[in-house]
Design a protein around this motif. Structure first.
Motif, PDB file in Angstrom:
ATOM      1  N   THR A   2      90.196  -9.654 -17.187  1.00  0.00           N
ATOM      2  CA  THR A   2      89.226 -10.721 -16.962  1.00  0.00           C
ATOM      3  C   THR A   2      87.869 -10.288 -17.507  1.00  0.00           C
ATOM      4  O   THR A   2      87.714  -9.175 -17.992  1.00  0.00           O
ATOM      5  CB  THR A   2      89.084 -11.034 -15.454  1.00  0.00           C
ATOM      6  OG1 THR A   2      88.367  -9.977 -14.813  1.00  0.00           O
ATOM      7  CG2 THR A   2      90.440 -11.211 -14.786  1.00  0.00           C
ATOM      8  N   ALA A   3      86.890 -11.172 -17.392  1.00  0.00           N
ATOM      9  CA  ALA A   3      85.549 -10.879 -17.884  1.00  0.00           C
ATOM     10  C   ALA A   3      84.668 -10.205 -16.835  1.00  0.00           C
ATOM     11  O   ALA A   3      83.533  -9.840 -17.125  1.00  0.00           O
ATOM     12  CB  ALA A   3      84.887 -12.181 -18.349  1.00  0.00           C
ATOM     13  N   ASN A   4      85.175 -10.053 -15.602  1.00  0.00           N
ATOM     14  CA  ASN A   4      84.353  -9.540 -14.508  1.00  0.00           C
ATOM     15  C   ASN A   4      84.946  -8.281 -13.872  1.00  0.00           C
ATOM     16  O   ASN A   4      86.143  -8.028 -13.981  1.00  0.00           O
ATOM     17  CB  ASN A   4      84.194 -10.599 -13.413  1.00  0.00           C
ATOM     18  CG  ASN A   4      83.430 -11.811 -13.899  1.00  0.00           C
ATOM     19  OD1 ASN A   4      82.554 -11.717 -14.745  1.00  0.00           O
ATOM     20  ND2 ASN A   4      83.783 -12.963 -13.364  1.00  0.00           N
ATOM     21  N   LEU A   5      84.105  -7.559 -13.165  1.00  0.00           N
ATOM     22  CA  LEU A   5      84.532  -6.412 -12.374  1.00  0.00           C
ATOM     23  C   LEU A   5      85.458  -6.896 -11.264  1.00  0.00           C
ATOM     24  O   LEU A   5      85.173  -7.892 -10.603  1.00  0.00           O
ATOM     25  CB  LEU A   5      83.309  -5.710 -11.774  1.00  0.00           C
ATOM     26  CG  LEU A   5      83.577  -4.487 -10.897  1.00  0.00           C
ATOM     27  CD1 LEU A   5      84.118  -3.340 -11.758  1.00  0.00           C
ATOM     28  CD2 LEU A   5      82.292  -4.064 -10.202  1.00  0.00           C
ATOM     29  N   VAL A   6      86.568  -6.188 -11.048  1.00  0.00           N
ATOM     30  CA  VAL A   6      87.544  -6.549 -10.026  1.00  0.00           C
ATOM     31  C   VAL A   6      87.736  -5.356  -9.101  1.00  0.00           C
ATOM     32  O   VAL A   6      87.809  -4.215  -9.555  1.00  0.00           O
ATOM     33  CB  VAL A   6      88.890  -6.948 -10.681  1.00  0.00           C
ATOM     34  CG1 VAL A   6      89.979  -7.115  -9.645  1.00  0.00           C
ATOM     35  CG2 VAL A   6      88.727  -8.219 -11.497  1.00  0.00           C
ATOM     36  N   SER A   7      87.793  -5.618  -7.791  1.00  0.00           N
ATOM     37  CA  SER A   7      88.110  -4.590  -6.807  1.00  0.00           C
ATOM     38  C   SER A   7      89.522  -4.826  -6.293  1.00  0.00           C
ATOM     39  O   SER A   7      89.905  -5.956  -6.000  1.00  0.00           O
ATOM     40  CB  SER A   7      87.128  -4.625  -5.642  1.00  0.00           C
ATOM     41  OG  SER A   7      85.848  -4.227  -6.076  1.00  0.00           O
ATOM     42  N   VAL A   8      90.295  -3.726  -6.177  1.00  0.00           N
ATOM     43  CA  VAL A   8      91.714  -3.832  -5.836  1.00  0.00           C
ATOM     44  C   VAL A   8      92.018  -2.957  -4.627  1.00  0.00           C
ATOM     45  O   VAL A   8      91.507  -1.842  -4.505  1.00  0.00           O
ATOM     46  CB  VAL A   8      92.588  -3.368  -7.028  1.00  0.00           C
ATOM     47  CG1 VAL A   8      94.065  -3.492  -6.700  1.00  0.00           C
ATOM     48  CG2 VAL A   8      92.237  -4.141  -8.282  1.00  0.00           C
ATOM     49  N   SER A   9      92.862  -3.475  -3.735  1.00  0.00           N
ATOM     50  CA  SER A   9      93.399  -2.672  -2.644  1.00  0.00           C
ATOM     51  C   SER A   9      94.921  -2.772  -2.689  1.00  0.00           C
ATOM     52  O   SER A   9      95.479  -3.694  -3.278  1.00  0.00           O
ATOM     53  CB  SER A   9      92.842  -3.125  -1.296  1.00  0.00           C
ATOM     54  OG  SER A   9      93.152  -4.478  -1.067  1.00  0.00           O
TER      55      SER A   9
ATOM     56  N   MET B  13     100.723   1.317   5.395  1.00  0.00           N
ATOM     57  CA  MET B  13      99.407   1.850   5.051  1.00  0.00           C
ATOM     58  C   MET B  13      98.763   0.935   4.017  1.00  0.00           C
ATOM     59  O   MET B  13      99.429   0.434   3.113  1.00  0.00           O
ATOM     60  CB  MET B  13      99.561   3.255   4.463  1.00  0.00           C
ATOM     61  CG  MET B  13      98.246   3.908   4.112  1.00  0.00           C
ATOM     62  SD  MET B  13      98.470   5.624   3.605  1.00  0.00           S
ATOM     63  CE  MET B  13      98.763   5.404   1.876  1.00  0.00           C
ATOM     64  N   SER B  14      97.472   0.715   4.163  1.00  0.00           N
ATOM     65  CA  SER B  14      96.699  -0.006   3.146  1.00  0.00           C
ATOM     66  C   SER B  14      95.502   0.858   2.779  1.00  0.00           C
ATOM     67  O   SER B  14      94.992   1.611   3.609  1.00  0.00           O
ATOM     68  CB  SER B  14      96.255  -1.379   3.659  1.00  0.00           C
ATOM     69  OG  SER B  14      95.522  -1.272   4.859  1.00  0.00           O
ATOM     70  N   GLU B  15      95.117   0.776   1.520  1.00  0.00           N
ATOM     71  CA  GLU B  15      93.963   1.562   1.068  1.00  0.00           C
ATOM     72  C   GLU B  15      93.242   0.846  -0.057  1.00  0.00           C
ATOM     73  O   GLU B  15      93.804   0.017  -0.747  1.00  0.00           O
ATOM     74  CB  GLU B  15      94.371   2.979   0.678  1.00  0.00           C
ATOM     75  CG  GLU B  15      95.465   3.102  -0.344  1.00  0.00           C
ATOM     76  CD  GLU B  15      95.908   4.539  -0.552  1.00  0.00           C
ATOM     77  OE1 GLU B  15      95.082   5.455  -0.431  1.00  0.00           O
ATOM     78  OE2 GLU B  15      97.089   4.735  -0.837  1.00  0.00           O
TER      79      GLU B  15
ATOM     80  N   TYR C 291     105.424  -2.870  -3.354  1.00  0.00           N
ATOM     81  CA  TYR C 291     104.014  -2.540  -3.119  1.00  0.00           C
ATOM     82  C   TYR C 291     103.295  -3.867  -2.940  1.00  0.00           C
ATOM     83  O   TYR C 291     103.780  -4.914  -3.381  1.00  0.00           O
ATOM     84  CB  TYR C 291     103.422  -1.752  -4.294  1.00  0.00           C
ATOM     85  CG  TYR C 291     103.997  -0.362  -4.407  1.00  0.00           C
ATOM     86  CD1 TYR C 291     103.367   0.723  -3.818  1.00  0.00           C
ATOM     87  CD2 TYR C 291     105.193  -0.138  -5.075  1.00  0.00           C
ATOM     88  CE1 TYR C 291     103.907   2.002  -3.901  1.00  0.00           C
ATOM     89  CE2 TYR C 291     105.736   1.135  -5.153  1.00  0.00           C
ATOM     90  CZ  TYR C 291     105.096   2.193  -4.571  1.00  0.00           C
ATOM     91  OH  TYR C 291     105.638   3.450  -4.650  1.00  0.00           O
ATOM     92  N   TYR C 292     102.159  -3.821  -2.283  1.00  0.00           N
ATOM     93  CA  TYR C 292     101.416  -5.039  -1.977  1.00  0.00           C
ATOM     94  C   TYR C 292      99.989  -4.860  -2.457  1.00  0.00           C
ATOM     95  O   TYR C 292      99.373  -3.818  -2.213  1.00  0.00           O
ATOM     96  CB  TYR C 292     101.481  -5.312  -0.466  1.00  0.00           C
ATOM     97  CG  TYR C 292     102.915  -5.456  -0.012  1.00  0.00           C
ATOM     98  CD1 TYR C 292     103.528  -6.698  -0.001  1.00  0.00           C
ATOM     99  CD2 TYR C 292     103.661  -4.340   0.336  1.00  0.00           C
ATOM    100  CE1 TYR C 292     104.861  -6.824   0.366  1.00  0.00           C
ATOM    101  CE2 TYR C 292     104.999  -4.462   0.704  1.00  0.00           C
ATOM    102  CZ  TYR C 292     105.586  -5.703   0.713  1.00  0.00           C
ATOM    103  OH  TYR C 292     106.907  -5.827   1.062  1.00  0.00           O
ATOM    104  N   LEU C 293      99.472  -5.875  -3.155  1.00  0.00           N
ATOM    105  CA  LEU C 293      98.138  -5.784  -3.742  1.00  0.00           C
ATOM    106  C   LEU C 293      97.277  -6.964  -3.335  1.00  0.00           C
ATOM    107  O   LEU C 293      97.772  -8.068  -3.117  1.00  0.00           O
ATOM    108  CB  LEU C 293      98.225  -5.739  -5.270  1.00  0.00           C
ATOM    109  CG  LEU C 293      98.993  -4.580  -5.883  1.00  0.00           C
ATOM    110  CD1 LEU C 293      99.053  -4.729  -7.393  1.00  0.00           C
ATOM    111  CD2 LEU C 293      98.373  -3.262  -5.495  1.00  0.00           C
TER     112      LEU C 293
ATOM    113  N   CYS D 188      95.587  -4.780   6.837  1.00  0.00           N
ATOM    114  CA  CYS D 188      94.206  -4.548   7.233  1.00  0.00           C
ATOM    115  C   CYS D 188      93.386  -4.005   6.061  1.00  0.00           C
ATOM    116  O   CYS D 188      93.871  -3.181   5.283  1.00  0.00           O
ATOM    117  CB  CYS D 188      94.147  -3.555   8.387  1.00  0.00           C
ATOM    118  SG  CYS D 188      95.115  -4.041   9.842  1.00  0.00           S
ATOM    119  N   THR D 189      92.141  -4.481   5.968  1.00  0.00           N
ATOM    120  CA  THR D 189      91.190  -3.973   4.972  1.00  0.00           C
ATOM    121  C   THR D 189      89.823  -3.871   5.638  1.00  0.00           C
ATOM    122  O   THR D 189      89.633  -4.284   6.780  1.00  0.00           O
ATOM    123  CB  THR D 189      91.073  -4.907   3.752  1.00  0.00           C
ATOM    124  OG1 THR D 189      90.580  -6.187   4.177  1.00  0.00           O
ATOM    125  CG2 THR D 189      92.386  -5.071   3.020  1.00  0.00           C
TER     126      THR D 189
END
Length: 181
Positions: free
Chosen positions: A41-48, A58-60, A83-85, A103-104
Motif C-alpha cells: 500500500t501507499a501508507n505505513l501499516v502496523s501488524v499484529s 498468544m498474540s503479539e 496463524y491469525y493477523l 487481545c491487543t
C-alpha cells in the motif's frame, strides 16, 4: 633446474578451488523459512499476529511495515498450520481484520490468552485466519483494491480479501480450532 613456478601455481590454484567450493557450500545451505507480510500500500501499516503457542493462545505486535517493505512476523520453519493477523493502516485508517478475536493493546505487546481481554485491560480485536496449508514458509501481501484493503496469499496472486474465505464457515469463530501440523 626447477624454478618453483609450477609448484607455486598448483598451490595457488588449489587454494582458490577450495575457497570457491567453500563458498558454494555456504550458499547451498537451505534458506530459512518464515512467515512474512509485505506492505503493497501507499501508507505505513502496523501488524499484529496470534497463534497457538506451547503455553496456549498468544498474540503479539506491533510490526510496523513501511510501503513497499516486508517484515518477518515469525522466524524459522512454521510449526503451525493456522496463524491469525490483524493489520491497520496507520495513516489512511482502515484495517485488515476478521472474526477471530484476540487481545491487543496500543503499545508493543505479547499477550497470553484470548479470554476476557477487556477485563484484563486489553482491547478485543478481530484477526483474520491464515491457513499456511502446513507449509514451512508463507508470505502475505497487504494491498489496496479499489480503496479497500485486500490480502494476497502466496498462491497465484490469490485474492483473500473476504475474511470469510479465510475462516471455515463451519468452524466456531473463536481460536478454539485445533492446529494440525
Amino acid at each position: 633446474m626447477n624454478s618453483g613456478f609450477p609448484v607455486h601455481s598448483i598451490r595457488l590454484g588449489s587454494t582458490l578451488l577450495i575457497a570457491a567450493l567453500g563458498g558454494l557450500v555456504a550458499f547451498a545451505t537451505p534458506a530459512q523459512a518464515d512467515l512474512r507480510i509485505c506492505n503493497e500500500t501507499a501508507n505505513l501499516v502496523s501488524v499484529s499476529m496470534g497463534y497457538r503457542a506451547e503455553r496456549g493462545w498468544m498474540s503479539e505486535g506491533w510490526w510496523q511495515t513501511p510501503p513497499g517493505d516486508c517484515r518477518v512476523l515469525y522466524q524459522g520453519d512454521l510449526q503451525r498450520r493456522f496463524y491469525y493477523l490483524y493489520a491497520v493502516d496507520d495513516i489512511g485508517g482502515g484495517a485488515w481484520d476478521g472474526e477471530v478475536f484476540m487481545c491487543t493493546r496500543d503499545e508493543t505487546f505479547t499477550i497470553f490468552g484470548v479470554e476476557d481481554c477487556l477485563a484484563r485491560g486489553y482491547e478485543r480485536t478481530g484477526f483474520f485466519e491464515v491457513d499456511t496449508q502446513n507449509r514451512t514458509d508463507w508470505t502475505l501481501q497487504l494491498t489496496e483494491s479499489a480503496g479497500a484493503p485486500a490480502v494476497v496469499g502466496p498462491d497465484l496472486g490469490e485474492d483473500l480479501e473476504d475474511p470469510a474465505f479465510l475462516v471455515d464457515p463451519d468452524a466456531p469463530l473463536t481460536p478454539d480450532k485445533t492446529d494440525t501440523q
